[in-house]
Design an enzyme around this catalytic site. Structure first.
Site, PDB file in Angstrom:
ATOM      1  N   THR A 121      10.696   0.714  -4.165  1.00  0.00           N
ATOM      2  CA  THR A 121      10.887   1.094  -5.565  1.00  0.00           C
ATOM      3  C   THR A 121      12.345   1.433  -5.835  1.00  0.00           C
ATOM      4  O   THR A 121      13.067   1.889  -4.936  1.00  0.00           O
ATOM      5  CB  THR A 121      10.019   2.317  -5.911  1.00  0.00           C
ATOM      6  OG1 THR A 121      10.359   2.805  -7.213  1.00  0.00           O
ATOM      7  CG2 THR A 121      10.249   3.450  -4.917  1.00  0.00           C
ATOM      8  N   ASP A 122      12.755   1.257  -7.094  1.00  0.00           N
ATOM      9  CA  ASP A 122      14.119   1.646  -7.448  1.00  0.00           C
ATOM     10  C   ASP A 122      14.275   3.156  -7.561  1.00  0.00           C
ATOM     11  O   ASP A 122      15.389   3.665  -7.693  1.00  0.00           O
ATOM     12  CB  ASP A 122      14.569   0.963  -8.740  1.00  0.00           C
ATOM     13  CG  ASP A 122      13.810   1.434  -9.977  1.00  0.00           C
ATOM     14  OD1 ASP A 122      12.808   2.165  -9.838  1.00  0.00           O
ATOM     15  OD2 ASP A 122      14.220   1.066 -11.104  1.00  0.00           O
ATOM     16  N   GLU A 123      13.177   3.895  -7.480  1.00  0.00           N
ATOM     17  CA  GLU A 123      13.274   5.350  -7.580  1.00  0.00           C
ATOM     18  C   GLU A 123      13.984   5.962  -6.381  1.00  0.00           C
ATOM     19  O   GLU A 123      14.407   7.125  -6.432  1.00  0.00           O
ATOM     20  CB  GLU A 123      11.892   5.971  -7.784  1.00  0.00           C
ATOM     21  CG  GLU A 123      11.278   5.577  -9.124  1.00  0.00           C
ATOM     22  CD  GLU A 123      10.266   6.574  -9.645  1.00  0.00           C
ATOM     23  OE1 GLU A 123      10.402   7.780  -9.347  1.00  0.00           O
ATOM     24  OE2 GLU A 123       9.356   6.137 -10.360  1.00  0.00           O
ATOM     25  N   ASN A 137      10.102  -0.110 -12.707  1.00  0.00           N
ATOM     26  CA  ASN A 137       8.753   0.242 -13.149  1.00  0.00           C
ATOM     27  C   ASN A 137       7.991  -0.985 -13.645  1.00  0.00           C
ATOM     28  O   ASN A 137       8.482  -1.716 -14.499  1.00  0.00           O
ATOM     29  CB  ASN A 137       8.820   1.274 -14.283  1.00  0.00           C
ATOM     30  CG  ASN A 137       9.169   2.652 -13.781  1.00  0.00           C
ATOM     31  OD1 ASN A 137       9.797   2.814 -12.746  1.00  0.00           O
ATOM     32  ND2 ASN A 137       8.752   3.670 -14.513  1.00  0.00           N
ATOM     33  N   ASN A 138       6.792  -1.174 -13.113  1.00  0.00           N
ATOM     34  CA  ASN A 138       5.964  -2.297 -13.529  1.00  0.00           C
ATOM     35  C   ASN A 138       5.028  -1.904 -14.665  1.00  0.00           C
ATOM     36  O   ASN A 138       4.644  -0.739 -14.805  1.00  0.00           O
ATOM     37  CB  ASN A 138       5.117  -2.799 -12.363  1.00  0.00           C
ATOM     38  CG  ASN A 138       5.882  -3.662 -11.379  1.00  0.00           C
ATOM     39  OD1 ASN A 138       5.404  -4.681 -10.929  1.00  0.00           O
ATOM     40  ND2 ASN A 138       7.090  -3.235 -11.024  1.00  0.00           N
ATOM     41  N   SER A 162       9.636   9.834   0.049  1.00  0.00           N
ATOM     42  CA  SER A 162       8.759   9.170   1.016  1.00  0.00           C
ATOM     43  C   SER A 162       9.017   7.671   1.054  1.00  0.00           C
ATOM     44  O   SER A 162       8.992   7.047   2.119  1.00  0.00           O
ATOM     45  CB  SER A 162       7.283   9.452   0.686  1.00  0.00           C
ATOM     46  OG  SER A 162       6.878   8.828  -0.516  1.00  0.00           O
ATOM     47  N   LYS A 163       9.298   7.064  -0.095  1.00  0.00           N
ATOM     48  CA  LYS A 163       9.603   5.633  -0.111  1.00  0.00           C
ATOM     49  C   LYS A 163      10.968   5.358   0.519  1.00  0.00           C
ATOM     50  O   LYS A 163      11.139   4.360   1.225  1.00  0.00           O
ATOM     51  CB  LYS A 163       9.560   5.103  -1.544  1.00  0.00           C
ATOM     52  CG  LYS A 163       8.172   5.073  -2.154  1.00  0.00           C
ATOM     53  CD  LYS A 163       7.236   4.130  -1.412  1.00  0.00           C
ATOM     54  CE  LYS A 163       7.580   2.671  -1.646  1.00  0.00           C
ATOM     55  NZ  LYS A 163       6.576   1.768  -1.002  1.00  0.00           N
ATOM     56  N   TYR A 223       7.716  11.671  -3.915  1.00  0.00           N
ATOM     57  CA  TYR A 223       7.386  10.239  -3.916  1.00  0.00           C
ATOM     58  C   TYR A 223       8.590   9.402  -3.523  1.00  0.00           C
ATOM     59  O   TYR A 223       8.534   8.595  -2.591  1.00  0.00           O
ATOM     60  CB  TYR A 223       6.870   9.811  -5.291  1.00  0.00           C
ATOM     61  CG  TYR A 223       6.901   8.311  -5.490  1.00  0.00           C
ATOM     62  CD1 TYR A 223       6.210   7.470  -4.620  1.00  0.00           C
ATOM     63  CD2 TYR A 223       7.637   7.735  -6.528  1.00  0.00           C
ATOM     64  CE1 TYR A 223       6.250   6.081  -4.783  1.00  0.00           C
ATOM     65  CE2 TYR A 223       7.672   6.363  -6.702  1.00  0.00           C
ATOM     66  CZ  TYR A 223       6.978   5.536  -5.832  1.00  0.00           C
ATOM     67  OH  TYR A 223       7.022   4.173  -5.994  1.00  0.00           O
ATOM     68  N   ALA A 267       0.837  -1.203   0.000  1.00  0.00           N
ATOM     69  CA  ALA A 267       0.000   0.000   0.000  1.00  0.00           C
ATOM     70  C   ALA A 267       0.868   1.249   0.000  1.00  0.00           C
ATOM     71  O   ALA A 267       1.718   1.421   0.871  1.00  0.00           O
ATOM     72  CB  ALA A 267      -0.914  -0.002   1.231  1.00  0.00           C
ATOM     73  N   ARG A 319      14.331   4.275 -17.588  1.00  0.00           N
ATOM     74  CA  ARG A 319      13.756   3.393 -16.578  1.00  0.00           C
ATOM     75  C   ARG A 319      13.821   1.952 -17.054  1.00  0.00           C
ATOM     76  O   ARG A 319      13.757   1.673 -18.251  1.00  0.00           O
ATOM     77  CB  ARG A 319      12.284   3.773 -16.306  1.00  0.00           C
ATOM     78  CG  ARG A 319      12.113   5.011 -15.427  1.00  0.00           C
ATOM     79  CD  ARG A 319      12.629   4.770 -14.024  1.00  0.00           C
ATOM     80  NE  ARG A 319      12.701   5.985 -13.235  1.00  0.00           N
ATOM     81  CZ  ARG A 319      13.416   6.105 -12.125  1.00  0.00           C
ATOM     82  NH1 ARG A 319      14.142   5.089 -11.702  1.00  0.00           N
ATOM     83  NH2 ARG A 319      13.430   7.227 -11.457  1.00  0.00           N
TER      84      ARG A 319
END
Length: 274
Positions: free
Chosen positions: A138-140, A193-194, A167-168, A164, A89, A228
């Site tokens: 995430t890889d970001e 990225n999915n 925050s991750k 974003y 989530a 990406r």
């Protein structure tokens, strides 16, 4: 069926979302001996239609709830005897994070902290029973890929550049801190990225396919030079299955597709294909 009828009771957060629904479907079908509790707030990105094919399975339960509601999380752990968490989530769209960073900090940071604390409280009484808190990131958090043949690795320095990704990154740090401080059995994966079925249409690939089909403008940032790596969502779900069951506690695993594209090159392929 009673709680004791199941070998495991797994909480999947964000299970009505894009990636989450694929994980829920895989686990419900592959592990009938597990009870899969799908927790989702059903915001704009959550859709129970994604799971119509498993909604009547005896080992599937849906619970509507906000991960930031700590008291509710405590009740869920207690009611269902949760002994494993797959935490997906999250607010996940960069553009939205730029417009509303507070929501991203609330959900991605405080929501993760709420779950960690609920898990810590519940599992303090489990003794030797195997439990695991799996945080999907995430890889970001690593910044931008370079088109030079190199990859992000588990040792890559964090370098977030958007609300974003910041925050991750923060949520990743909280997960590690709960292992180091309290001994909580945690594991983290950072995925690229999915893409695939049920993806929310604001994301790059479904957005551009839809706009191309309807003759709408194609919003490209700058010259579209950002790179990406793209990962098929069902491959990601299978990797999550392996890491949840076999990953080492306090380890980080990067999940990639070895499929790097500049945004502009990917868009050109979609234009030709659609």
């Amino acid at each position: 069926m009673n709680m004791s009828d199941f070998k495991r009771n797994i909480l999947v957060t964000g299970g009505a979302g894009f990636i989450g629904s694929h994980v829920v479907r895989l686990f419900v079908n592959k592990y009938p001996e597990y009870r899969i509790v799908n927790l989702d707030a059903l915001t704009y990105a959550g859709n129970l239609e994604n799971l119509k094919d498993v909604e009547d399975k005896p080992n599937y339960v849906f619970v509507k709830g906000d991960i930031c509601d700590f008291d509710h999380m405590v009740r869920i752990f207690d009611e269902y005897g949760i002994d494993g968490v797959i935490h997906l989530a999250a607010e996940s769209h960069v553009d939205r994070s730029i417009k509303d960073p507070f929501t991203f900090a609330r959900t991605n940071v405080m929501g993760t902290l709420s779950l960690l604390q609920a898990a810590k409280n519940a599992w303090a009484e489990f003794g030797d029973k195997p439990v695991r808190f799996y945080h999907v990131s995430t890889d970001e958090v690593y910044g931008a890929l370079q088109m030079d043949g190199t990859f992000f690795t588990e040792a890559t320095k964090y370098d977030p550049h958007s609300p974003y990704s910041a925050s991750k990154a923060s949520s990743d740090h909280f997960v590690r801190a709960f292992h180091d401080t309290y001994g909580l059995p945690t594991v983290i994966s950072n995925c690229s990225n999915n893409y695939g079925p049920y993806q929310f249409p604001e994301k790059l690939i479904p957005l551009f396919i839809n706009n191309i089909r309807h003759g709408k403008p194609l919003p490209v940032y700058g010259k579209g030079e950002n790179v990406r790596d793209w990962l098929f969502v069902e491959d990601h779900a299978r990797a999550i299955d392996i890491i949840f069951h076999e990953g080492k506690i306090n380890e980080t695993y990067n999940i990639g597709g070895f499929n790097e594209w500049k945004n502009i090159d990917l868009i050109k392929v979609m234009i030709k294909t659609v």
